[in-house]
Design a protein around this motif. Structure first.
Motif, mmCIF file in Angstrom:
data_model
loop_
_atom_site.group_PDB
_atom_site.id
_atom_site.type_symbol
_atom_site.label_atom_id
_atom_site.label_comp_id
_atom_site.label_asym_id
_atom_site.label_seq_id
_atom_site.Cartn_x
_atom_site.Cartn_y
_atom_site.Cartn_z
ATOM 1 N N LYS A 43 -44.322 44.968 -45.235
ATOM 2 C CA LYS A 43 -44.828 45.486 -43.957
ATOM 3 C C LYS A 43 -44.356 46.934 -43.767
ATOM 4 O O LYS A 43 -45.125 47.811 -43.373
ATOM 5 C CB LYS A 43 -44.334 44.588 -42.819
ATOM 6 C CG LYS A 43 -44.947 44.860 -41.475
ATOM 7 C CD LYS A 43 -46.379 44.359 -41.402
ATOM 8 C CE LYS A 43 -47.021 44.709 -40.070
ATOM 9 N NZ LYS A 43 -48.445 44.372 -40.037
ATOM 10 N N SER A 55 -52.682 42.627 -42.343
ATOM 11 C CA SER A 55 -52.218 41.349 -41.771
ATOM 12 C C SER A 55 -51.432 40.552 -42.813
ATOM 13 O O SER A 55 -51.875 40.366 -43.944
ATOM 14 C CB SER A 55 -53.413 40.536 -41.286
ATOM 15 O OG SER A 55 -54.381 40.461 -42.295
ATOM 16 N N LEU A 57 -49.247 36.890 -43.328
ATOM 17 C CA LEU A 57 -49.032 35.561 -42.742
ATOM 18 C C LEU A 57 -48.114 34.747 -43.657
ATOM 19 O O LEU A 57 -48.360 34.637 -44.856
ATOM 20 C CB LEU A 57 -50.386 34.843 -42.594
ATOM 21 C CG LEU A 57 -50.352 33.364 -42.228
ATOM 22 C CD1 LEU A 57 -49.697 33.140 -40.876
ATOM 23 C CD2 LEU A 57 -51.769 32.784 -42.205
ATOM 24 N N LYS A 142 -36.575 35.460 -40.181
ATOM 25 C CA LYS A 142 -37.862 35.115 -39.542
ATOM 26 C C LYS A 142 -38.030 35.911 -38.237
ATOM 27 O O LYS A 142 -39.104 36.447 -37.942
ATOM 28 C CB LYS A 142 -37.894 33.607 -39.281
ATOM 29 C CG LYS A 142 -39.107 33.125 -38.550
ATOM 30 C CD LYS A 142 -38.666 32.395 -37.307
ATOM 31 C CE LYS A 142 -39.819 31.924 -36.470
ATOM 32 N NZ LYS A 142 -39.408 31.618 -35.113
ATOM 33 N N GLU A 143 -36.930 36.008 -37.461
ATOM 34 C CA GLU A 143 -37.017 36.784 -36.207
ATOM 35 C C GLU A 143 -37.368 38.235 -36.501
ATOM 36 O O GLU A 143 -38.171 38.860 -35.813
ATOM 37 C CB GLU A 143 -35.671 36.761 -35.478
ATOM 38 C CG GLU A 143 -35.472 35.524 -34.645
ATOM 39 C CD GLU A 143 -34.026 35.395 -34.193
ATOM 40 O OE1 GLU A 143 -33.308 36.411 -34.128
ATOM 41 O OE2 GLU A 143 -33.625 34.245 -33.937
ATOM 42 N N ALA A 145 -38.931 39.351 -39.137
ATOM 43 C CA ALA A 145 -40.315 39.419 -39.639
ATOM 44 C C ALA A 145 -41.280 39.427 -38.453
ATOM 45 O O ALA A 145 -42.203 40.257 -38.390
ATOM 46 C CB ALA A 145 -40.597 38.239 -40.557
ATOM 47 N N GLU A 146 -41.043 38.532 -37.510
ATOM 48 C CA GLU A 146 -41.956 38.467 -36.359
ATOM 49 C C GLU A 146 -41.894 39.752 -35.536
ATOM 50 O O GLU A 146 -42.923 40.246 -35.073
ATOM 51 C CB GLU A 146 -41.627 37.243 -35.502
ATOM 52 C CG GLU A 146 -42.123 35.967 -36.180
ATOM 53 C CD GLU A 146 -41.845 34.705 -35.391
ATOM 54 O OE1 GLU A 146 -42.613 33.745 -35.538
ATOM 55 O OE2 GLU A 146 -40.847 34.672 -34.636
ATOM 56 N N ILE A 150 -45.272 40.398 -38.320
ATOM 57 C CA ILE A 150 -45.721 39.433 -39.343
ATOM 58 C C ILE A 150 -45.883 38.075 -38.672
ATOM 59 O O ILE A 150 -45.025 37.652 -37.897
ATOM 60 C CB ILE A 150 -44.668 39.349 -40.480
ATOM 61 C CG1 ILE A 150 -44.554 40.702 -41.172
ATOM 62 C CG2 ILE A 150 -44.998 38.240 -41.458
ATOM 63 C CD1 ILE A 150 -43.266 40.906 -41.958
ATOM 64 N N ASP A 151 -46.992 37.389 -38.960
ATOM 65 C CA ASP A 151 -47.192 36.047 -38.392
ATOM 66 C C ASP A 151 -46.451 35.024 -39.236
ATOM 67 O O ASP A 151 -46.576 35.028 -40.466
ATOM 68 C CB ASP A 151 -48.679 35.682 -38.370
ATOM 69 C CG ASP A 151 -49.431 36.493 -37.327
ATOM 70 O OD1 ASP A 151 -48.895 36.637 -36.208
ATOM 71 O OD2 ASP A 151 -50.522 37.003 -37.642
ATOM 72 N N VAL A 152 -45.692 34.153 -38.588
ATOM 73 C CA VAL A 152 -44.999 33.072 -39.295
ATOM 74 C C VAL A 152 -45.467 31.757 -38.678
ATOM 75 O O VAL A 152 -45.314 31.558 -37.470
ATOM 76 C CB VAL A 152 -43.463 33.209 -39.175
ATOM 77 C CG1 VAL A 152 -42.772 32.123 -40.001
ATOM 78 C CG2 VAL A 152 -42.992 34.596 -39.640
ATOM 79 N N TYR A 153 -46.079 30.884 -39.504
ATOM 80 C CA TYR A 153 -46.602 29.604 -39.012
ATOM 81 C C TYR A 153 -45.796 28.453 -39.583
ATOM 82 O O TYR A 153 -46.056 27.989 -40.694
ATOM 83 C CB TYR A 153 -48.050 29.410 -39.469
ATOM 84 C CG TYR A 153 -49.128 30.239 -38.816
ATOM 85 C CD1 TYR A 153 -48.843 31.249 -37.913
ATOM 86 C CD2 TYR A 153 -50.469 29.980 -39.112
ATOM 87 C CE1 TYR A 153 -49.853 31.997 -37.334
ATOM 88 C CE2 TYR A 153 -51.497 30.712 -38.531
ATOM 89 C CZ TYR A 153 -51.180 31.733 -37.649
ATOM 90 O OH TYR A 153 -52.195 32.468 -37.093
#
Ligand code: FAD
Length: 569
Positions: A43, A55, A57, A142-143, A145-146, A150-153
Motif C-alpha cells: 500500500k 484496492s 483485500l 491488522k489495525e 493495515a486497516e 486496506i480491507d481485512v475480512y
C-alpha cells in the motif's frame, strides 16, 4: 473470453449457484504476519507511485484476525524492523526481551544436562530477540493495515482458486449454510468469486489453496519434499515468584521423551511474570505408526525437570499447528501468472532456529516490492512476478536459509547422524556431509503397525490432560450441521489396508481427537461407516493432511469463522 473455473482438490461448495463477484487489485489470502506485512508495504509503495486508490483485500478464515495464529514465539526483530524501523516506539506488542537462553538435555533418569553460554548451539542463541504473542502482533498489524486503507475480512475462508487457463485470477470463498449432506439450509449464503489482478497466498503451513495450486502448476518440480513437524503448545499460569524468575527466559530441550528415535524437542518461554509458553515439536517423518505428538508433549510435561516449572500452575490455552521445516530445497516456485506465495506457504522457515516470523515478514516485503512494480507497469504475468524470486535470492533471507539448507533433512538418517551433520554444516556454510540431501516425504516414512512402539501417558487431569480436555482449552468450535471439512477421499482404504498395515494412525497423530477408531474389527468398522470424524474438534493444525500414509485425507476449509480461538497463542 477465457473461462473462469474454480479448481480445488475437493469441492465443498454448491455447484451451479449464482455468486456475487468482487473485483480488487490485490487479494491476499490469510491474515498472518507474511500477508499483512506484504499488504502494508505494498500500500505504501503504491501510494508513493501515485496509485493510492489501488484496492487491497485480506481474507482470513478465522472469526477474528489472530484466532488461528499459533507460534512459540521468540521473534527475531529483523523483519519487523524493516517494516517499521521504529517498531517498538510504534507500539508493536512484545511480552519480554530475551534475557537468558539455554538448551537442556532431558535424561531418562529424570535429570537434565544444561548447556548455557558458549555451549548453546549458535542457532539457538536468542539474545537480542523478543518473546511475543504472535496473536497480539498480528492484531496490531491488522489495525495498521486497516488504518492504511486496506480491507481485512475475517470470517471468509478461501475455498477454491479461480483460474483462467494457468493464470490465477482470484479465489472463491466457502459457501455458508449447507447442511451435513451438502443441501442448502434456509440461511444459505453462496461464497463469493473474488477476482484480482494478483493474488498473494499467505495461508501459513500446508495451505489448502496452495496445496492444489502447487500440484496443478508443478511448483514443486525438482524440489525436495516439504517436511513438517507438529508443534503442540499450552500457555500456563504459574506462581508469580517462579514466573518472575523465568520472565524473558528461553529454554529449549532435547532428549526425552523422543530420545534419539526421531526429530523433535521442547520449549519453555517466560512470557510474563505469571505465564509460560510451553510446547513440544515432533517431526512427522517419525516411523512409528502410533506417533502421537500430543502424547509426546504430555510425557515431556511429566519429565521432572519440566513438571517442577509447572507445579502449582494451571493451563490457560491449548493448540497445535504444523511447521513446514524442510528449508531452502523444499521451497516451491514462489510465483506464477497472477500470484505469489509468501511466508510458511512459500516455505520461509529456519527450522534450526525454530523461527519463521522474521522470514514471513521479509517475504511479504520482498513480494510487495515486486507487486508494486508489476501493478504500476500493468503486467502481473509470471515473468514480471519472477522478480520476487530474484529479490529473495539477493536477500538476507536467502543467506540465512542457505546456511541451513540441509539441516532438517539430515535427521532422517537418525538423530545422532543429524546432530553430527548439523555440526559439520556449521563449519561448511550449510553444506554438511552431503551436498544436497533428498528426504522421503513424511507420509512415506511410516512403518508397519507391528513395529509400532509409542506409549500413551497416564492422564491425571492436572498436568497431563487428555486430548478432549486440551481441545476445550483451544476454544475450537465449528457449526456441526455442515459437510465435514476433513474429507476422506477413499474411505474403503481405512477399513481394509490401513487397519492391517498401519492400524489407522489418524486416531493417534491427530492432536485434537478428531479421528476415532472404536471398532473391534474390519466388519464392525464397515458396518459403522469406517473412521469416526469429530470435525468440530479440529484445531486446523493440518497434521492429518500431512501424515496420513495413503494421502487420502484432505484438509479443506470449513465455513468461515469455524475453528479454534487461539487468544494470545
Ligand atoms: C508450534 C510453533 C512454534 C513456532 N515458534 C516460532 C518462534 O518461536 N519464532 C518464530 O519466529 N517462528 C515460530 N514459528 C513459525 C511461525 O509461527 C511461522 O513461520 C509464521 O507464523 C508464518 O507466518 P505466515 O503469515 O506465513 O502464516 P500464519 O502465521 O500461519 O498465518 C496464516 C493465516 O492464514 C489463514 N488462512 C489459512 N488458510 C486460509 C484460507 N484458505 N482462507 C483464509 N485464511 C486462511 C490462517 O487462519 C492464518 O491466520 C512457530 C510455529 C509453530 C507452529
Amino acid at each position: 473470453m477465457a473461462r473462469t473455473e474454480p479448481v480445488g482438490a475437493v469441492s465443498l461448495n454448491a455447484q451451479g449457484v449464482e455468486r456475487d463477484e468482487l473485483e480488487v487489485d490485490v487479494l491476499l489470502v490469510g491474515a498472518g504476519p507474511a500477508a499483512l506485512a506484504c499488504a502494508i508495504h505494498l500500500k505504501r509503495l503504491l501510494q508513493a507511485a501515485g496509485k493510492a486508490d489501488a484496492s487491497l483485500l485480506v481474507l482470513e478464515k478465522a472469526e477474528e484476525v489472530g484466532y488461528h495464529i499459533l507460534s512459540g514465539a521468540v521473534m527475531d526483530p529483523r523483519g519487523m524492523r524493516e517494516l517499521y524501523p521504529d517498531w517498538r516506539e510504534q507500539g508493536c506488542p512484545v511480552e519480554a526481551e530475551v534475557g537468558f537462553d539455554c538448551v537442556d538435555y532431558l535424561r531418562a533418569n529424570g535429570k537434565k544436562l544444561r548447556l548455557t553460554g558458549a555451549l548453546v548451539p549458535p542457532p539457538l542463541h536468542n539474545k537480542g530477540n523478543w518473546i511475543v504473542s504472535l496473536y497480539r502482533v498480528v492484531r496490531w498489524l491488522k489495525e495498521r493495515a486497516e488504518a492504511a486503507g486496506i480491507d481485512v475480512y475475517p470470517g471468509f475462508a478461501g475455498a477454491q482458486v479461480l483460474y483462467e487457463g494457468e493464470r490465477v485470477v482470484g479465489v472463491q470463498t466457502r459457501d455458508a449454510g449447507l447442511d451435513k449432506k451438502g443441501e442448502k439450509k434456509p440461511q444459505f449464503q453462496p461464497g463469493m468469486n473474488i477476482k484480482a489482478r494478483v493474488t498473494v497466498f499467505g495461508e501459513g503451513t500446508r495451505g489448502n489453496l496452495a496445496k492444489g495450486l502447487i500440484a496443478k502448476l508443478a511448483l514443486d518440480q525438482g524440489k525436495n519434499h516439504q517436511l513438517y513437524e507438529t508443534g503442540v503448545k499450552e500457555i500456563w499460569r504459574i506462581p508469580e515468584p517462579r514466573g518472575k524468575e523465568l520472565l524473558g527466559s528461553v529454554i529449549h530441550t532435547l532428549g526425552e521423551p523422543l530420545g534419539t528415535s526421531g526429530y523433535g524437542g521442547g520449549w519453555i518461554y517466560g512470557l510474563s511474570e505469571s505465564r509460560l509458553s510451553i510446547g513440544y515439536v515432533t517431526g512427522l517423518d517419525h516411523p512409528d505408526a502410533r506417533l502421537d505428538p500430543h502424547a509426546l508433549f504430555t510425557r515431556w510435561k511429566q519429565h521432572p525437570e519440566v513438571a517442577r516449572l509447572l507445579e502449582g500452575g494451571e493451563i490457560l490455552r491449548y493448540g497445535a499447528k504444523t511447521i513446514p521445516g524442510g528449508g531452502y530445497f523444499a521451497m516451491p516456485r514462489l510465483y506464477g501468472d497472477g500470484f505469489v506465495l509468501v511466508g510458511d506457504t512459500g516455505g520461509f522457515v529456519n527450522m534450526s532456529r525454530l523461527k519463521g516470523i522474521h522470514l514471513a515478514v521479509k517475504s511479504g516485503l520482498l513480494a510487495a516490492e515486486t507487486l508494486a512494480e508489476a501493478l504500476v507497469r500493468g503486467d502481473t504475468g509470471s515473468q514480471a512476478l519472477s522478480g520476487y524470486a530474484t529479490r529473495f535470492e539477493g536477500s538476507w533471507a536467502k543467506d540465512e536459509l542457505w546456511k541451513v539448507r540441509n539441516f532438517r533433512q539430515a535427521f532422517q538418517s537418525g538423530f545422532f547422524a543429524g546432530m553430527v551433520d548439523a555440526g559439520v554444516q556449521l563449519v561448511t556454510g550449510g553444506r554438511g556431509l552431503i551436498e544436497r540431501r533428498r528426504p522421503a516425504a513424511d507420509h512415506e516414512t511410516t512403518r508397519a503397525v507391528t513395529a509400532a512402539r509409542q506409549e500413551k501417558p497416564a492422564f491425571d487431569g492436572k498436568l497431563a490432560l487428555d486430548k478432549l480436555t486440551d481441545v476445550y482449552h483451544s476454544g475450537a468450535i465449528h457449526e456441526e450441521d455442515q459437510p465435514a471439512h476433513l474429507v476422506v477421499r477413499d474411505p474403503d482404504i481405512c477399513v481394509t489396508r490401513c487397519t492391517q498395515e498401519f492400524g489407522n494412525p489418524c486416531q493417534h497423530f491427530c492432536p485434537a481427537a478428531v479421528y476415532e477408531w472404536p471398532h473391534a474389527d474390519a466388519a464392525a468398522a464397515r458396518a459403522a461407516g469406517g473412521v469416526v470424524i469429530n470435525f468440530s474438534n479440529c484445531v486446523h493444525c493440518k497434521t492429518c493432511d500431512v501424515a496420513d500414509p495413503y494421502q487420502i485425507i484432505e484438509w479443506t476449509v470449513p465455513e468461515g469463522g469455524g475453528g479454534p480461538k487461539y487468544i494470545d497463542m
